[in-house]
Enzyme design. Structure first.
Site, PDB file in Angstrom:
ATOM      1  N   GLU A 183       0.822  -1.219   0.000  1.00 40.42           N
ATOM      2  CA  GLU A 183       0.000   0.000   0.000  1.00 40.42           C
ATOM      3  C   GLU A 183       0.854   1.267   0.000  1.00 40.42           C
ATOM      4  O   GLU A 183       0.541   2.231   0.695  1.00 40.42           O
ATOM      5  CB  GLU A 183      -0.972  -0.007   1.200  1.00 40.42           C
ATOM      6  CG  GLU A 183      -1.962  -1.155   1.161  1.00 40.42           C
ATOM      7  CD  GLU A 183      -3.131  -1.013   2.146  1.00 40.42           C
ATOM      8  OE1 GLU A 183      -3.051  -0.171   3.049  1.00 40.42           O
ATOM      9  OE2 GLU A 183      -4.126  -1.740   1.973  1.00 40.42           O
ATOM     10  N   GLU A 187      -6.696  -7.540  -1.265  1.00 43.25           N
ATOM     11  CA  GLU A 187      -7.263  -7.472   0.084  1.00 43.25           C
ATOM     12  C   GLU A 187      -8.716  -7.037  -0.003  1.00 43.25           C
ATOM     13  O   GLU A 187      -9.005  -5.885  -0.279  1.00 43.25           O
ATOM     14  CB  GLU A 187      -6.543  -6.444   0.975  1.00 43.25           C
ATOM     15  CG  GLU A 187      -5.236  -6.906   1.501  1.00 43.25           C
ATOM     16  CD  GLU A 187      -4.701  -5.981   2.596  1.00 43.25           C
ATOM     17  OE1 GLU A 187      -5.487  -5.246   3.216  1.00 43.25           O
ATOM     18  OE2 GLU A 187      -3.484  -6.018   2.815  1.00 43.25           O
TER      19      GLU A 187
END
Ligand SMILES: *[C@@H]1O[C@H](CO)[C@@H](O)[C@H](O)[C@H]1NC(C)=O
Ligand SMILES: *[C@@H]1O[C@H](CO)[C@@H](O)[C@H](O)[C@H]1NC(C)=O
Ligand SMILES: *[C@@H]1O[C@H](CO)[C@@H](O)[C@H](O)[C@H]1NC(C)=O
Ligand SMILES: CC(=O)N[C@H]1CO[C@H](CO)[C@@H](O)[C@@H]1O
Length: 696
Positions: free
Chosen positions: A183, A254
């Site tokens: 991320e 995710e």
């Protein structure tokens, strides 16, 4: 001639199949999906983190994931657990990542390995070892020579460990995908031009390790070729802008099945219907890989949780904290996977068209031939609607997607949930007899007892270095004013502060996940003359996200008494508690202090110990700590985590009462239970419970 040629071809195919089976093929990809052994794939994946369960639990977790229709298990790699001291590696027990991956392989599933090595993951310090903090000039996750050196060294260490056990798919192993960084798109801007050059370097470094399987970067729209950018979130079917190149597949790394819980908050409940809807939409929009984060969350044992995160991690996932099937999530997603898998050829090789069926109804159709066809019919309205698809009426429930694997019959609707069950706890043992407990009161150090000194307030993270949650700040205060009551004002940058004057607790205060900082204002009863002032500052896990993590601080930052500033004066420090130093929570360490009988009154900062026998059977075992305040628990020397029952949710209930003791930690008799209680919780109210499913 033709015969000979056929013979050669056949022999070649045989050799190819044989070599493929032994050595594996490189995993590649195109715009549609990952390609494994020459086959396009739609893959369902679930996150299970090896250190959040025990090796004894792994086989069952993986089996239930497989039964639930998963093809892949995804895990992060926990650098701070594997290299707690620079150059000293640990791959034993729960840290045995090779054993974990081999168990997945033995059950015929694939693996996605998210090396990071920055992983966030609600893991203390985002999975980075604290010693990195002390490397001069280091800037984490930036184009910084020191950080890149250690990141490359650890990434290569893990890749080589996997290679030496033949675990990459290219070697015949189960790993089909690896992740570098994590991320980074969230923080890249904070590093200015060094963000982009770092991400280019990271991609190049990873690809250079030659694993024979693709790399991904999640939440990184500009992932450099050939690294695939992937989506994380709850609604990737709606939010993902897609791969940054037409020859990269659309992957969702995710998809949150719930959300991590923090002390002071309630668990986040995400419905099975909502998850199924978003997965179906993602597949309908040509997604080909979906990972559930988490499929099994497990337990934040020891001190691995990041700031304010409870020990039960994603207990709301399809497999609960203990590995029990949680319905309707598990069963509903299993049915979804079956419906999608039953038409995977149409999905992978058909031509997708999408069109509207009404004002808020859409069709996504994959047609391969006149007979092979699959359709997803979406209704985004809050009411049930009947539409016509290929001249047949279909009733679509509110906010749902129907899957028609043959473009005719509805095999699954995301809003129609069938599976149900419930979980309950059964009390097996009460610790309500005072004779069974022994107590040891932790000494409150005063300035004279300390050897670490500074003329200012030190940062707790760089002083305690993650060896303990606790740091004592002590000083001497001379008071000759007739004014017996003074006002103390302490500013702390986290997370908990207990103030003692001449050995007596005068106040406690704490921050929260939303704001770790707080001001403690308290009346002090000073004696005339010299007073010993001691603050016990506790962190509840280190921060795990955001840019410039190496610069974060915690603990006492400034202090005033009656308006006078005591921030820069002689302070004495003690890292950790005496009981921790002597390891009095272990069988051998326990004898190093004199334990006393338990008298009915409870005092802050007390150690409690007792022994117990394991409940019969195989049901998961938990401690119900509902009568306690805040502290830490060990069973047979193993830290089962921090508890903080007194930190209530806005509804006035404890955020977490049950604390998991994995069965494999228990002997049949004489298990040592030790608790450190910071407040005045009552151990006589503790029970040992087992967990079971009441209805299937
Ligand atoms: C497989 O990948 C490895 C490492 O990237 C590479 O050296 C090798 O040439 C590849 N093999 C094939 C058959 O493409
Ligand atoms: C303060 O601490 C010193 C050293 O431990 C001790 O001798 C003294 O009695 C303490 N003072 C008070 C008021 O408790
Ligand atoms: C956090 O709390 C501190 C202390 O009360 C306060 O000064 C600060 O403004 C708060 N920060 C935020 C973001 O609310
Ligand atoms: C990409 C995405 O769907 N992000 C969402 C994930 O879930 C959080 C919490 O509910 C949302 O705030 C994000 O928008």
């Amino acid at each position: 001639m033709v015969k000979v040629w056929w013979c050669f071809s056949f022999a070649f195919i045989l050799i190819r199949v044989f070599i493929g089976a032994v050595y594996g093929d490189n995993v590649t990809y195109d715009g549609r999906s990952l390609i494994i052994d020459g086959q396009h794939k739609i893959l369902f994946s679930g996150s299970i983190h090896y250190p959040r369960s025990t090796p004894q639990m792994w086989p069952n977790l993986i089996a239930k994931a497989k039964e639930g229709g998963l093809d892949v298990i995804q895990t992060y790699v926990f650098w701070n657990l594997h290299e707690p001291q620079q150059g000293q590696y640990d791959f034993r027990g729960m840290r045995n990542i090779v054993r974990f991956i081999k168990e997945i392989q033995a059950q015929g599933l694939y693996v996605t390995l998210r090396i990071g090595p920055y992983i966030e993951s609600e893991c203390t310090y985002g999975g980075l070892p604290l010693w990195l903090h002390d490397i001069p000039g280091i800037v984490f996750r930036s184009d910084n020579e020191q950080f890149k050196f250690h990141m490359q060294r650890f990434t290569a260490k893990i890749v080589n460990l996997m290679k030496s056990a033949n675990l990459f798919a290219s070697q015949g192993g189960p790993i089909i995908l690896s992740q570098i960084e994590n991320e980074y798109g969230n923080v890249e801007g904070a590093f200015h031009e060094k963000g982009l050059s770092y991400i280019r370097w990271a991609a190049q470094m990873a690809v250079g390790l030659q694993t024979g399987v693709p790399w991904v970067m999640c939440k990184q729209d500009n992932a450099p070729d050939p690294v695939i950018n992937t989506c994380n979130g709850m609604q990737c079917g709606k939010t993902f802008k897609g791969p940054n190149s037409p020859n990269k597949p659309s992957l969702w790394t995710e998809n949150w099945t719930s959300f991590y819980q923090v002390f002071g908050e309630v668990p986040y409940i995400r419905s099975a219907e909502d998850i199924a809807y978003n997965v179906a939409l993602f597949i309908a929009k040509r997604g080909s890989y979906v990972n559930y984060y988490m499929y099994h969350g497990g337990t934040n044992f020891d001190r691995i949780a990041s700031a304010f995160v409870v020990t039960a991690y994603y207990d709301e996932a399809p497999l609960d904290e203990y590995g029990l099937v949680r319905e309707p999530k598990w069963g509903h997603l299993k049915e979804l996977h079956e419906a999608i898998k039953s038409c995977s050829n149409s999905l992978l090789y058909g031509t997708q068209t999408s069109f509207s069926l009404g004002t808020q109804q859409n069709a996504y159709v994959f047609r391969r031939s006149s007979i092979e066809c699959a359709a997803f019919l979406e209704n985004t309205e809050d009411r049930s609607v009947t539409i016509q698809f290929q001249n047949i009426p279909y009733q679509l429930p509110p906010n749902s997607i129907s899957i028609l694997p043959d473009c005719k019959n509805v095999a699954f609707n995301t809003a129609k949930v069938r599976a149900q069950n419930a979980r309950a706890m059964k009390s097996q043992l009460q610790f309500n007899s005072a004779e069974k407990w022994k107590v040891y009161r932790e000494a409150i150090p005063s300035f004279a007892d300390t050897s670490l000194r500074a003329n200012t307030l030190l940062d707790q993270i760089s002083t305690a270095k993650d060896t303990s949650d606790y740091l004592w700040y002590t000083f001497r205060l001379y008071d000759n004013s007739a004014n017996a009551q003074s006002i103390l004002s302490a500013y702390s940058h986290g997370h908990v502060l207990h103030a003692f004057v001449n050995g007596n607790l005068v106040g406690s205060k704490h921050g929260s996940h939303k704001n770790v900082s707080f001001v403690m204002e308290n009346k002090l009863n000073l004696i005339s003359g010299m007073n010993n002032i001691s603050f016990l500052s506790a962190t509840v896990g280190l921060p795990n996200s955001g840019a410039y993590l190496e610069g974060r601080v915690a603990g006492l930052r400034s202090l005033k008494v009656q308006g006078r500033d005591f921030t820069n004066q002689a302070w004495g420090y003690q890292v950790g508690l005496l009981g921790e130093k002597l390891q009095i929570y272990t069988a051998s360490g326990s004898s190093k202090v004199k334990w006393e009988s338990f008298l009915s009154s409870t005092k802050p900062l007390t150690w409690y110990k007792t022994t117990f026998d394991a409940p019969v059977g195989n049901d998961p075992v938990v401690l119900n700590l509902g009568s306690m305040g805040k502290g830490y628990t060990w069973v047979n020397g193993q830290g089962i985590g921090r508890y903080w029952v007194s930190f209530h949710t806005p509804q006035g209930t404890p955020s977490q009462k049950w604390y998991h003791i994995p069965r494999s930690l228990l002997k049949s008799t004489g298990n040592l239970l030790v608790l450190l209680e910071e407040e005045t919780g009552n151990p006589l109210g503790i029970t040992l419970d087992t967990v079971y499913i009441t209805s299937q």
